[in-house]
Scaffold this motif. Sequence first.
Motif, short mmCIF file in Angstrom:
data_model
loop_
_atom_site.label_atom_id
_atom_site.label_comp_id
_atom_site.label_asym_id
_atom_site.label_seq_id
_atom_site.Cartn_x
_atom_site.Cartn_y
_atom_site.Cartn_z
N LYS A 107 0.91 -1.32 -0.08
CA LYS A 107 -0.06 0.10 -0.16
C LYS A 107 0.67 1.25 0.02
CE LYS A 107 -3.54 -2.35 2.59
NZ LYS A 107 -4.41 -2.38 3.84
N ASN A 108 2.14 0.91 0.12
CA ASN A 108 2.96 2.22 0.17
C ASN A 108 4.32 2.02 -0.66
OD1 ASN A 108 2.30 3.74 3.02
ND2 ASN A 108 2.32 1.63 3.39
N TRP A 109 5.35 2.91 -0.75
CA TRP A 109 6.25 2.85 -1.49
C TRP A 109 7.44 2.94 -0.72
CZ3 TRP A 109 5.58 1.97 -6.49
CH2 TRP A 109 6.59 2.35 -7.31
N PRO A 110 7.84 1.77 0.01
CA PRO A 110 9.02 1.80 1.01
C PRO A 110 10.43 1.64 0.90
CG PRO A 110 8.13 -0.40 0.82
CD PRO A 110 7.40 0.27 -0.29
N SER A 111 10.71 1.61 -0.68
CA SER A 111 12.21 1.30 -1.00
C SER A 111 12.05 1.59 -2.36
CB SER A 111 12.54 0.00 -0.68
OG SER A 111 11.76 -1.06 -1.29
N PHE A 112 13.17 1.65 -3.06
CA PHE A 112 13.78 1.76 -4.43
C PHE A 112 12.88 1.16 -5.32
CE2 PHE A 112 16.28 1.40 -8.43
CZ PHE A 112 16.29 2.77 -8.71
N ARG A 113 12.26 1.73 -6.27
CA ARG A 113 11.20 1.13 -7.04
C ARG A 113 10.03 0.29 -6.68
NH1 ARG A 113 12.34 0.70 -12.26
NH2 ARG A 113 11.43 -1.30 -12.58
N GLY A 114 9.69 0.92 -5.32
CA GLY A 114 8.30 0.33 -4.85
C GLY A 114 8.52 -1.16 -3.98
N PRO A 115 7.52 -1.64 -3.36
CA PRO A 115 7.57 -2.61 -2.55
C PRO A 115 8.05 -4.12 -3.10
CG PRO A 115 5.36 -2.33 -3.33
CD PRO A 115 6.05 -1.24 -3.77
N GLU A 116 7.96 -4.02 -4.41
CA GLU A 116 8.52 -5.44 -5.17
C GLU A 116 9.72 -5.03 -5.85
OE1 GLU A 116 7.31 -8.41 -4.58
OE2 GLU A 116 5.62 -7.61 -3.39
#
Length: 316
Positions: free
Chosen positions: A188-197
């Motif tokens: 549900k968020n954007w916790p790191s580089f290029r998103g969660p995945e």
Amino acid sequence: MESQSINAEEHVRAANPWYRCAVSTAIVSATFSLIVLLFLVLNYGKSRVVDTQEETRLLNLKTELEDKPDDQELMSRIRTLDLQTRQRRLRAVDRADKGSYLLLGGVVVLLTSIGIMGAMKKKPPIPRLGTEEPDQQVHEANFARWAVTAGMVVLGSGALLLALKPPVDFAGTGTAGTSVASANDPNKNWPSFRGPEGNGVSAYTNIPSRWEGKTGDGILWKTKVPLPGNNSPIVWGNRIFLSGGDPNGMAVFCFDTASGKLLWKGDVTKAPVKPDEEPIEPMEDTGWAAPTAVTNGRFVCAIFVTGSGRKALACR
């Protein structure tokens, strides 16, 4: 006569080279497995006692560094101890993995050898005329069928219960009021580089795909970042995090997603350059704050070109 027959059979088995080989293999594999098991126990005890004490010592030194941020000798000790602790931990994990495979191989060889020995000990069946009544044979056959059927029903019921059992919600078992992330929060968020995945794909579909800085099309707000940085922003809830740095300082910044207001700034202490060391000169295309920060909803962590890091509460 029966005792003599048994002794003769044991003598024949003892003279069989395959039987002797199976016995020797069983003894060797059992000894090997016991040694490996002892090694694993000692390795586990060392990692739980000795390594834990070193990690506690490292934590105490880091706490002391907060009161003495300019103590270069203390910082050097922390870096050396941190490197040694990580190396010991990785070596312990590697030994545990290799030992587990060795133990598994030793047990497999041991069981195989015991099976071969048991097969050689069995007497071949002696054909005899059937003396049992037909009704008794039918009864025993029916009993065997029902026993197998009941066993299959029990195993199937157990497997069905395990399959239908709801998974444990580890995120909901913590203390009330903590901000520990649940399993679905990173998506549900954007916790790191290029998103969660790490693939640049967002779980949301109602986001603008175009924006224009001059006209403001697709842009909610603009805020100047106090220090430059080539890293990407990360988002958790109503917080946006960025890092920046230059030769004069390094910091982590937290902005409000609704207004763009700078909520807090976490400064990073830069270690002074020793007289015999060359000054740090990062490349122009990376700068002082190239790595993108990461967060789990409770903490945000960032690292800079100097190797210095910053961890701060993300919920502040």
